[in-house]
Design an enzyme around this catalytic site. Structure first.
Site, PDB file in Angstrom:
ATOM      1  N   ARG A  95      56.628 117.469 -21.177  1.00 29.08           N
ATOM      2  CA  ARG A  95      55.208 117.822 -21.325  1.00 29.08           C
ATOM      3  C   ARG A  95      54.731 118.394 -19.994  1.00 29.08           C
ATOM      4  O   ARG A  95      54.727 117.695 -18.976  1.00 29.08           O
ATOM      5  CB  ARG A  95      54.416 116.566 -21.710  1.00 29.08           C
ATOM      6  CG  ARG A  95      52.929 116.772 -21.923  1.00 29.08           C
ATOM      7  CD  ARG A  95      52.280 115.445 -22.332  1.00 29.08           C
ATOM      8  NE  ARG A  95      50.848 115.583 -22.562  1.00 29.08           N
ATOM      9  CZ  ARG A  95      49.920 115.456 -21.617  1.00 29.08           C
ATOM     10  NH1 ARG A  95      50.293 115.175 -20.367  1.00 29.08           N
ATOM     11  NH2 ARG A  95      48.635 115.605 -21.906  1.00 29.08           N
ATOM     12  N   LYS A 129      52.141 115.367 -11.395  1.00 31.99           N
ATOM     13  CA  LYS A 129      51.687 113.987 -11.194  1.00 31.99           C
ATOM     14  C   LYS A 129      51.652 113.627  -9.704  1.00 31.99           C
ATOM     15  O   LYS A 129      52.319 114.226  -8.865  1.00 31.99           O
ATOM     16  CB  LYS A 129      52.607 113.011 -11.946  1.00 31.99           C
ATOM     17  CG  LYS A 129      52.510 113.125 -13.482  1.00 31.99           C
ATOM     18  CD  LYS A 129      51.431 112.245 -14.053  1.00 31.99           C
ATOM     19  CE  LYS A 129      51.241 112.425 -15.556  1.00 31.99           C
ATOM     20  NZ  LYS A 129      52.172 111.640 -16.366  1.00 31.99           N
TER      21      LYS A 129
END
Length: 306
Positions: free
Chosen positions: A285, A250
Site C-alpha cells: 500500500r 511512514k
C-alpha cells in the site's frame, strides 16, 4: 517468490470484478486520502475545506492516475490514522469518501477499498461501489463491522494495531513516532494477535478465504520494532493468509534517514523490496505508485528468475 508451503491457504481471492492470485506477483494498492491531515502530506482536502465537486475531481483524478501508473487497487479513506489525528464522525467521513467512490466506480472496474473501521461508513461506501474493507483496527472498534462484511460477502484487511496516543511522540518535521511499545516477543505477539483478529472475523461469518492480514507497520511500534518487523516479516506466513504491507512514507523511515514525509521515497522502496524478497508482501500500500509499481515488477522478476 513465495514457496507453495509458505503461501496462503487459499490460492486466490476475488475482489470486485478481478481475481487476485496470491504468489504469482505482488499487487500494488494506491492511497487516496480524502483528508486535510494525512501524515504523508498528500491529503486531498485542504484544512477547513468541505467536500465539493472540486475535491471529488481531485480525488478521482489521483485515483485514475494511479491506475494508469500500475495500481491494482485504490484505497480511499476519510480519516487520518496518524498519531494525534482528530477522530472524524461517521457522517463527515461518509461525506468525504462516498462521492469519490461513486464517481470512480463509474469510470473503472478496478477494485476499490474503503479505509474505515466504522460499519456505517463501510455500508455507505459499499453501496457506492467499494469492493473491500480495510480496517486499521482489525474489527476491534465497531462490533457491527464484522457482521456487515460477512453479510456483504466481501474481503477484509485486518490490521494489527495496539495504538495509544499516550505512547506517541510528536515532532514537527518528522511527525509522530511511538517511543514505548512493550512486546514480549515482537513477531510472536503480532502473529498471535492477528490470529485472534482472524478468529474473530471467522466467528462473525467472514470466510477465511476473504481475509487479508496487515502487520500494522507504524502502528504502536517503535522505529526499531518496525525495522525488525520488516526483517522478519516472513514469520507471518505461519497464518497462511495473504499479507498487505503499508510502509509508505511512514515515520520509521523518516527517523532512520532524518527526512520529512515528502523525501521518503527511497526508504519506502527499500522497505517494499525487502518485504517482497522476504516473502512477506502480497500487496503493498503506497503513495508513490508509478515508482513503486516499477520497483515491484523488477523485484518480482528477479525473484522468479531463480
Amino acid at each position: 517468490m513465495n514457496s507453495p508451503t509458505a503461501g496462503p491457504q487459499f490460492p486466490s481471492c476475488r475482489i470486485g470484478a478481478r481475481v487476485f492470485a496470491w504468489g504469482e506477483r505482488t499487487y500494488v494498492m494506491g492511497i487516496v486520502n480524502v483528508t486535510p491531515d494525512s501524515f504523508s502530506g498528500d491529503g486531498i482536502l485542504k484544512e477547513g475545506e468541505p467536500p465539493s465537486k472540486q475535491v471529488i475531481d481531485r480525488a478521482v483524478a489521483q485515483a485514475t492516475l494511479f491506475l494508469a501508473e500500475g495500481a491494482d487497487i485504490i484505497d480511499i479513506g476519510g480519516e487520518s490514522t496518524r498519531p494525534g489525528a482528530a477522530t472524524v464522525g461517521a457522517e463527515k467521513e461518509s461525506s468525504r469518501v462516498v462521492p469519490v467512490i461513486r464517481r470512480l466506480r463509474q469510470l473503472t472496474d478496478a477494485p476499490i477499498s474503503i479505509d474505515t473501521y466504522k460499519a456505517v461508513v463501510a455500508s455507505a461506501a459499499l453501496d457506492a461501489g467499494a469492493d473491500l474493507v480495510n480496517d486499521v483496527w482489525g474489527l476491534q472498534r465497531d462490533p457491527a463491522l464484522g457482521p456487515l462484511i460477512a453479510e456483504r460477502g466481501i474481503p477484509v484487511i485486518l490490521t494489527h494495531n495496539r495504538s495509544k496516543l499516550k505512547d506517541a511522540e510528536m515532532q514537527n518535521r518528522l511527525g509522530g513516532r511511538y517511543v514505548q511499545a512493550p512486546y514480549g516477543d515482537l513477531m510472536a505477539d503480532i502473529t498471535r494477535e492477528l490470529r485472534d483478529r482472524v478468529d474473530q472475523a471467522v466467528t462473525a461469518g467472514i470466510g477465511r478465504e476473504r481475509i487479508i492480514i496487515d502487520p500494522g507497520i507504524g502502528l504502536c511500534k517503535t522505529v526499531e520494532q518496525n525495522l525488525k518487523l520488516l526483517n522478519q516479516i516472513d514469520a507471518l506466513r505461519a497464518l497462511r493468509l495473504p499479507i498487505l504491507l503499508g510502509p509508505s512514507r511512514k515515520s520509521f523511515i523518516g527517523y532512520t534517514l532524518d527526512l520529512p514525509p515528502a523525501e521518503r521515497l527511497e526508504g519506502t522502496a527499500a522497505a517494499v523490496a525487502i518485504a517482497i524478497v522476504r516473502g512477506g508482501a502480497d500487496i503493498v500500500r503506497v503513495h508513490d505508485v508509478r515508482f513503486i509499481a516499477r520497483l515491484v515488477r523488477m523485484t518480482d522478476a528477479i525473484i522468479r528468475a531463480g
